[in-house]
Design a protein around this motif. Structure first.
Motif, PDB file in Angstrom:
ATOM      1  N   ILE A 167       0.848  -1.193   0.000  1.00  0.00           N
ATOM      2  CA  ILE A 167       0.000   0.000   0.000  1.00  0.00           C
ATOM      3  C   ILE A 167       0.881   1.240   0.000  1.00  0.00           C
ATOM      4  CG2 ILE A 167      -1.777   1.281   1.252  1.00  0.00           C
ATOM      5  CD1 ILE A 167      -2.742  -1.358   2.419  1.00  0.00           C
ATOM      6  N   LEU A 168       0.647   2.106  -0.977  1.00  0.00           N
ATOM      7  CA  LEU A 168       1.372   3.373  -1.105  1.00  0.00           C
ATOM      8  C   LEU A 168       0.374   4.502  -0.925  1.00  0.00           C
ATOM      9  CD1 LEU A 168       3.439   2.451  -4.308  1.00  0.00           C
ATOM     10  CD2 LEU A 168       4.169   2.242  -1.923  1.00  0.00           C
ATOM     11  N   GLU A 169       0.604   5.338   0.073  1.00  0.00           N
ATOM     12  CA  GLU A 169      -0.337   6.418   0.381  1.00  0.00           C
ATOM     13  C   GLU A 169       0.198   7.754  -0.100  1.00  0.00           C
ATOM     14  OE1 GLU A 169      -0.827   6.123   4.591  1.00  0.00           O
ATOM     15  OE2 GLU A 169      -2.359   4.544   4.449  1.00  0.00           O
ATOM     16  N   ASN A 170      -0.734   8.640  -0.477  1.00  0.00           N
ATOM     17  CA  ASN A 170      -0.416  10.004  -0.888  1.00  0.00           C
ATOM     18  C   ASN A 170       0.720  10.006  -1.918  1.00  0.00           C
ATOM     19  OD1 ASN A 170      -0.693  12.805  -0.876  1.00  0.00           O
ATOM     20  ND2 ASN A 170       0.794  13.076   0.783  1.00  0.00           N
ATOM     21  N   VAL A 171       0.518   9.298  -2.998  1.00  0.00           N
ATOM     22  CA  VAL A 171       1.589   9.097  -3.980  1.00  0.00           C
ATOM     23  C   VAL A 171       1.901  10.389  -4.728  1.00  0.00           C
ATOM     24  CG1 VAL A 171       1.115   6.642  -4.271  1.00  0.00           C
ATOM     25  CG2 VAL A 171      -0.073   8.302  -5.713  1.00  0.00           C
ATOM     26  N   LEU A 197       4.181   1.386 -12.163  1.00  0.00           N
ATOM     27  CA  LEU A 197       3.286   2.377 -11.566  1.00  0.00           C
ATOM     28  C   LEU A 197       3.513   3.733 -12.219  1.00  0.00           C
ATOM     29  CD1 LEU A 197       1.222   3.346  -9.473  1.00  0.00           C
ATOM     30  CD2 LEU A 197       3.115   3.626  -7.848  1.00  0.00           C
ATOM     31  N   THR A 198       2.469   4.297 -12.764  1.00  0.00           N
ATOM     32  CA  THR A 198       2.509   5.619 -13.388  1.00  0.00           C
ATOM     33  C   THR A 198       1.658   6.572 -12.560  1.00  0.00           C
ATOM     34  OG1 THR A 198       2.761   4.638 -15.587  1.00  0.00           O
ATOM     35  CG2 THR A 198       2.023   6.925 -15.492  1.00  0.00           C
ATOM     36  N   ILE A 199       2.220   7.743 -12.237  1.00  0.00           N
ATOM     37  CA  ILE A 199       1.514   8.749 -11.443  1.00  0.00           C
ATOM     38  C   ILE A 199       1.116   9.908 -12.350  1.00  0.00           C
ATOM     39  CG2 ILE A 199       1.618  10.285  -9.455  1.00  0.00           C
ATOM     40  CD1 ILE A 199       1.731   7.293  -8.788  1.00  0.00           C
ATOM     41  N   LEU A 200      -0.164  10.179 -12.407  1.00  0.00           N
ATOM     42  CA  LEU A 200      -0.675  11.318 -13.168  1.00  0.00           C
ATOM     43  C   LEU A 200      -0.724  12.532 -12.248  1.00  0.00           C
ATOM     44  CD1 LEU A 200      -3.651   9.576 -15.024  1.00  0.00           C
ATOM     45  CD2 LEU A 200      -1.267   9.787 -15.754  1.00  0.00           C
ATOM     46  N   SER A 201      -0.079  13.618 -12.674  1.00  0.00           N
ATOM     47  CA  SER A 201      -0.034  14.810 -11.825  1.00  0.00           C
ATOM     48  C   SER A 201       0.198  16.029 -12.695  1.00  0.00           C
ATOM     49  CB  SER A 201       1.096  14.693 -10.797  1.00  0.00           C
ATOM     50  OG  SER A 201       2.356  14.677 -11.442  1.00  0.00           O
ATOM     51  N   PRO A 202      -0.111  17.199 -12.157  1.00  0.00           N
ATOM     52  CA  PRO A 202       0.314  18.413 -12.858  1.00  0.00           C
ATOM     53  C   PRO A 202       1.830  18.390 -13.007  1.00  0.00           C
ATOM     54  CG  PRO A 202      -1.189  18.933 -11.058  1.00  0.00           C
ATOM     55  CD  PRO A 202      -0.815  17.497 -10.907  1.00  0.00           C
TER      56      PRO A 202
END
Length: 448
Positions: A167-171, A197-202
């Motif tokens: 579990i990864l929180e506040n990625v 794992l790909t993180i979508l962010s500004p």
């Protein structure tokens, strides 16, 4: 004359059969071959049966089961080829006498670990700030242990957890990458699967330099690095005006690195620049100041003076044009174990006698005289070229020597002594210096 047991009065006495082998627990890896022994002495006319539960497998050398993987080898040993998980259990070698005596072997089938990642395609996408659950399911006998790692091409894998879920929180973007789950139960090799794992962010931006020195006629490169896995559009601004490519101005993207190159720099090119990255999730801006003023002084002289009453302060300054004036200020710092009290600043205006360390930097030094011995001082430097004064430097702290405590130590260093006794004595004297000057221990360690 016939007897009740079926034998005749004149028959020779028979010797009872006897097992020579013993029951045993056998562990075998699935797919391999196993041989279960059954050795009997004085079998005579009796028949040996192999059974599994209520099913009879063989009778003597006659095979009863239709499974081609089973056969009798040697005398009466039972061989099973290509064992399967369903072959686990108790196998009974039985004497077909009146007592139905038997010998039991227990077979345990060892199964190498197998893994199944969720989701099955090994690709997980999440928004910045969310909680991500990565899961791997393992099977095998014994039950496998699952290990989670994050892979890194530079530092290697980092161990994260020993459970089926991670579990990864506040990625954020730092969580993006390849995660590996591995399963191991001691049977054959460990197995692993990767999850991307790909993180979508500004977009997130860092600048190589927030302050860039420039001069007319030179070429200048400004660099912004854009982080984020969503395709971003990059724009460059000067003093809030959108920039377009010209014969002197070029814009180059290379992976996540965006460069603005200005050739034959002109006075109108000075100012505040910004790089703006835009994607579907937001917009981010970072600023870069381009100035002709000198950069701040960077001190390179050691903190501990080599003399009692003066100190050679040495620094470098980034400046393409010649320096026209340098201002140096220093003060004594009165301090003990409980307080620090700065003294009055002493100011000098120095006519620069500067040496070029390279095409964009000057190397300068100045000897500050008439200092108190066994004292702590602070110095700052500011410089001016034709474009103006630079920012005041960070404070540089330095120390003058104490004659009584450091004379013997200085001699020891000059003579190059290196015995353990000398080193211990020298260190003891340095500790004395620390107690008198109140030099922080981290400074002492840097000096050593």
């Amino acid at each position: 004359k016939s007897l009740p047991n079926g034998s005749f009065e004149n028959d020779p006495p028979t010797v009872a059969p006897k097992f020579l082998s013993r029951g045993h627990l056998y562990k075998v890896i699935v797919g391999e071959t196993i041989e279960l022994p059954c050795k009997v002495q004085n079998l005579g006319s009796f028949v040996l049966l192999w059974r599994k539960g209520s099913s009879v497998l063989t009778a003597g050398h006659l095979k009863i089961t239709r499974d081609p993987r089973f056969k009798i080898v040697g005398d009466y040993n039972l061989q099973i080829n290509g064992v399967k998980t369903q072959d686990a259990g108790d196998y009974i070698c039985q004497l077909g006498d009146q007592e139905n005596r038997d010998q039991v072997h227990t077979v345990e089938i060892l199964v190498p670990p197998t893994l199944r990642a969720l989701p099955h395609n090994g690709q997980v996408t999440a928004r910045k700030g969310s909680t991500v659950t990565l899961e791997c399911k393992a099977s095998g006998n014994p039950v496998p242990t699952i290990y989670w790692f994050k892979k890194d091409v530079f530092s290697g894998p980092t161990h994260l957890s020993d459970s089926s879920t991670l579990i990864l929180e506040n990625v954020d973007r730092h969580h993006a990458g390849i995660y590996q789950c591995s399963a191991d139960n001691g049977v054959k090799e460990r197995v692993s699967m990767d999850i991307q794992l790909t993180i979508l962010s500004p977009p997130e931006i860092t600048v190589e330099k927030s302050w860039v020195h420039a001069a007319e006629g030179y070429d200048v490169e400004l660099v912004c690095i854009v982080h984020g896995d969503v395709s971003s559009e990059m724009m460059w601004y000067q003093n809030s005006f959108l920039l377009d490519p010209t014969d002197r101005r070029s814009m180059y993207p290379r992976d996540d690195r965006y460069s603005l190159i200005i050739r034959n720099f002109q006075s109108s090119d000075f100012g505040n620049y910004s790089c703006v990255a835009d994607n579907a999730l937001g917009r981010t801006k970072k600023y870069i100041e381009v100035s002709g003023r000198p950069g701040p002084a960077d001190f390179i002289s050691p903190a501990l003076s080599g003399t009692l009453d003066h100190y050679n302060l040495t620094w470098t300054i980034e400046s393409i044009p010649p320096l026209e004036e340098v201002k140096l200020l220093y003060r004594r710092l009165l301090m003990n174990e409980t307080y620090q009290h700065p003294g009055k600043w002493h100011e000098f205006h120095i006519k620069p006698i500067a040496i070029r360390s390279d095409s964009t930097h000057y190397l300068m030094s100045y000897v500050i005289k008439n200092l108190e011995h066994n004292a702590v001082y602070e110095a700052i430097v500011q410089a001016r070229n034709k474009y103006g004064w630079n920012e005041i430097s960070d404070i540089h702290q330095f120390y003058t020597r104490n004659h009584d405590l450091l004379f013997d130590l200085d001699m020891e260093y000059k003579m190059g002594t290196s015995t353990a006794t000398t080193n211990n004595a020298s260190f003891g004297k340095l500790i004395s210096i620390v107690s008198i000057l109140c030099i922080p221990m981290k400074v002492l360690l840097n000096l050593m």
